[in-house]
Design a protein around this motif. Structure first.
Motif, short mmCIF file in Angstrom:
data_model
loop_
_atom_site.label_atom_id
_atom_site.label_comp_id
_atom_site.label_asym_id
_atom_site.label_seq_id
_atom_site.Cartn_x
_atom_site.Cartn_y
_atom_site.Cartn_z
N ALA A 1 0.81 -1.21 0.00
CA ALA A 1 0.00 0.00 0.00
C ALA A 1 0.85 1.26 0.00
O ALA A 1 0.45 2.30 -0.53
N LEU A 2 2.04 1.18 0.60
CA LEU A 2 2.94 2.34 0.59
C LEU A 2 3.47 2.60 -0.80
O LEU A 2 3.67 3.74 -1.22
N ALA A 3 3.74 1.52 -1.56
CA ALA A 3 4.20 1.63 -2.95
C ALA A 3 5.51 2.37 -3.08
O ALA A 3 5.70 3.19 -3.99
N ASP A 4 6.44 2.09 -2.18
CA ASP A 4 7.79 2.62 -2.33
C ASP A 4 8.46 1.89 -3.48
O ASP A 4 8.54 0.65 -3.47
N PRO A 5 8.95 2.58 -4.50
CA PRO A 5 9.54 1.90 -5.66
C PRO A 5 10.79 1.10 -5.31
O PRO A 5 11.18 0.21 -6.07
N ALA A 61 11.55 -25.34 -19.91
CA ALA A 61 11.22 -26.63 -20.49
C ALA A 61 12.32 -27.65 -20.20
O ALA A 61 13.40 -27.30 -19.73
N ALA A 62 12.05 -28.89 -20.54
CA ALA A 62 13.02 -29.96 -20.29
C ALA A 62 14.33 -29.72 -21.04
O ALA A 62 15.41 -30.11 -20.57
N ASP A 63 14.25 -29.05 -22.19
CA ASP A 63 15.47 -28.76 -22.96
C ASP A 63 16.13 -27.44 -22.54
O ASP A 63 17.09 -26.99 -23.16
N GLY A 64 15.59 -26.81 -21.47
CA GLY A 64 16.18 -25.57 -20.97
C GLY A 64 15.64 -24.31 -21.59
O GLY A 64 16.04 -23.20 -21.20
N THR A 65 14.70 -24.42 -22.52
CA THR A 65 14.14 -23.25 -23.17
C THR A 65 13.24 -22.47 -22.20
O THR A 65 12.44 -23.05 -21.48
N LEU A 66 13.38 -21.17 -22.22
CA LEU A 66 12.61 -20.30 -21.33
C LEU A 66 11.38 -19.73 -22.04
O LEU A 66 11.43 -19.39 -23.22
N SER A 67 10.28 -19.63 -21.28
CA SER A 67 9.06 -19.02 -21.80
C SER A 67 8.32 -18.37 -20.64
O SER A 67 8.71 -18.52 -19.47
N ASP A 68 7.24 -17.66 -20.95
CA ASP A 68 6.43 -16.98 -19.93
C ASP A 68 7.31 -16.19 -18.96
O ASP A 68 7.15 -16.27 -17.74
N ILE A 69 8.22 -15.42 -19.50
CA ILE A 69 9.20 -14.69 -18.69
C ILE A 69 8.61 -13.36 -18.22
O ILE A 69 8.00 -12.63 -19.00
N ARG A 70 8.80 -13.08 -16.95
CA ARG A 70 8.39 -11.79 -16.38
C ARG A 70 9.57 -11.25 -15.58
O ARG A 70 10.07 -11.91 -14.67
N LEU A 71 10.00 -10.05 -15.94
CA LEU A 71 11.13 -9.38 -15.30
C LEU A 71 10.63 -8.09 -14.68
O LEU A 71 10.31 -7.13 -15.40
N ALA A 72 10.51 -8.07 -13.37
CA ALA A 72 9.99 -6.88 -12.68
C ALA A 72 11.12 -6.20 -11.92
O ALA A 72 11.80 -6.84 -11.11
N TYR A 73 11.31 -4.92 -12.18
CA TYR A 73 12.40 -4.18 -11.54
C TYR A 73 11.87 -3.33 -10.40
O TYR A 73 10.78 -2.74 -10.48
N LEU A 74 12.66 -3.26 -9.33
CA LEU A 74 12.39 -2.33 -8.25
C LEU A 74 13.44 -1.24 -8.26
O LEU A 74 14.61 -1.47 -8.58
N ASN A 75 12.98 -0.02 -7.99
CA ASN A 75 13.81 1.18 -7.93
C ASN A 75 14.57 1.47 -9.21
O ASN A 75 15.63 2.11 -9.19
N LEU A 76 14.03 1.02 -10.33
CA LEU A 76 14.57 1.43 -11.62
C LEU A 76 13.87 2.70 -12.06
O LEU A 76 14.49 3.63 -12.56
N GLU A 77 12.55 2.74 -11.86
CA GLU A 77 11.75 3.91 -12.15
C GLU A 77 10.97 4.30 -10.89
O GLU A 77 11.26 3.79 -9.80
N LYS A 120 0.89 2.91 -9.28
CA LYS A 120 0.71 4.00 -10.23
C LYS A 120 1.91 4.93 -10.33
O LYS A 120 2.12 5.56 -11.37
N GLY A 121 2.68 5.07 -9.27
CA GLY A 121 3.79 5.99 -9.26
C GLY A 121 4.42 6.03 -7.89
O GLY A 121 4.20 5.13 -7.07
N LEU A 122 5.22 7.05 -7.65
CA LEU A 122 5.92 7.18 -6.38
C LEU A 122 4.92 7.28 -5.23
O LEU A 122 4.15 8.24 -5.14
N PHE A 123 4.88 6.26 -4.35
CA PHE A 123 3.96 6.21 -3.22
C PHE A 123 2.50 6.38 -3.66
O PHE A 123 1.68 6.89 -2.89
#
Length: 285
Positions: A117-121, A205-221, A154-157
């Motif tokens: 709820a504070l939403a500190d980036p 996957a079994a062969d090491g292939t990546l899918s459904d990737i989500r990369l979430a950054y903190l304190n980048l923006e 939504k944004g800063l705090f």
């Protein structure tokens, strides 16, 4: 410093807390763990006329699994989340991030929902919830509603919480076979706010292939953000060096790093690229 004078009510129920919020409007503020609010009160950065203490509402605390959802009550203490076997089993990304949340004394009092709820980036949990496609459950006198994590911050705090609403729980899809996770952050000292961090999840996957990737950054923006183009550059690869470089280049083209006392935008972007490489190494390990 000392806070400005304020009234205090320890709510006996959620309906009472919601009624007080409705009656007092912007002059009232919710008190949960207080690990962020109390310092801002003492520094007079916040000056509510009334504090509504909801810390005793047991219905808003606890961790449970229902079907394919892990539900964490908003008032659940960080320490409880950190030690939870359910969280470790069903949300390994959250478990990996918890030791980075401040210090043990803070985790003993701070709440899971309070951090969101504070939403500190610079906080770890908003980025983790974004990476995990969590859903926030909020309550108002008129009823409850569900807000996807991607729409909540939504944004800063700043969040999508409207006047009179209280965050009551967080729902996280449980981990499935083949899903992998990584959490990385850089801070001047362990327990300090991160200069930049990343919460990552993917299917391997079994062969090491990546899918459904989500990369979430903190304190980048100014709010937690998903690096969609970087994730797309990794999709269908095994996370090899060429794929990581392509993802890092894509990140440079989509990120808008902010500046603060800890880092310039250029430094923050460089660190984000480094952490991307470390996170992928964990995902493919």
């Amino acid at each position: 410093m000392k806070p400005t004078p304020f009234g205090y009510v320890k709510a006996a129920s959620l309906p009472q807390a919601l009624d007080l919020l409705a009656r007092h409007g912007e002059e009232a503020q919710i008190l949960a763990g207080g690990q962020s609010l109390i310092p801002t009160l003492n520094m007079r950065l916040s000056a509510p006329r009334l504090l509504i203490d909801i810390s005793g509402l047991a219905d808003l605390s606890g961790i449970a699994v229902a079907g394919d959802i892990l539900r964490i009550g908003a008032l659940t203490r960080h320490a409880e989340v950190e030690k939870s076997e359910l969280v470790a089993r069903h949300a390994p990304l959250i478990a990996a991030a918890m030791p980075h949340v401040a210090h043990p004394a803070i985790r003993n009092r701070g709440t899971f929902g309070g951090s969101l709820a504070l939403a500190d980036p610079a906080a770890e949990l908003p980025a983790c919830c974004l990476a995990l496609a969590a859903t926030m459950i909020v309550q108002a006198p008129s009823g409850s509603r569900r807000i996807a994590a991607r729409d909540f911050f939504k944004g800063l705090f700043e969040t999508a919480l409207e006047a009179g609403e209280v965050l009551t729980a967080i729902e996280i899809p449980i981990a499935v076979p083949g899903q992998v996770f990584a959490f990385e952050e850089l801070a001047r000292r362990h327990g300090d706010y991160a200069i930049v961090g990343i919460a990552a999840t993917a299917r391997k996957a079994a062969d090491g292939t990546l899918s459904d990737i989500r990369l979430a950054y903190l304190n980048l923006e100014s709010r937690p953000v998903l690096a969609g183009k970087a994730a797309a550059a990794l999709a269908g690869t095994t996370g090899d060096a060429a794929a990581v470089t392509a993802a890092q280049d894509a990140l440079a083209g989509e990120a808008s790093p902010h500046a603060d006392l800890n880092a310039t935008p250029e430094t923050r972007l460089h660190l984000a690229r480094v952490l991307l490489g470390r996170a992928v190494a964990r995902l493919i390990a």
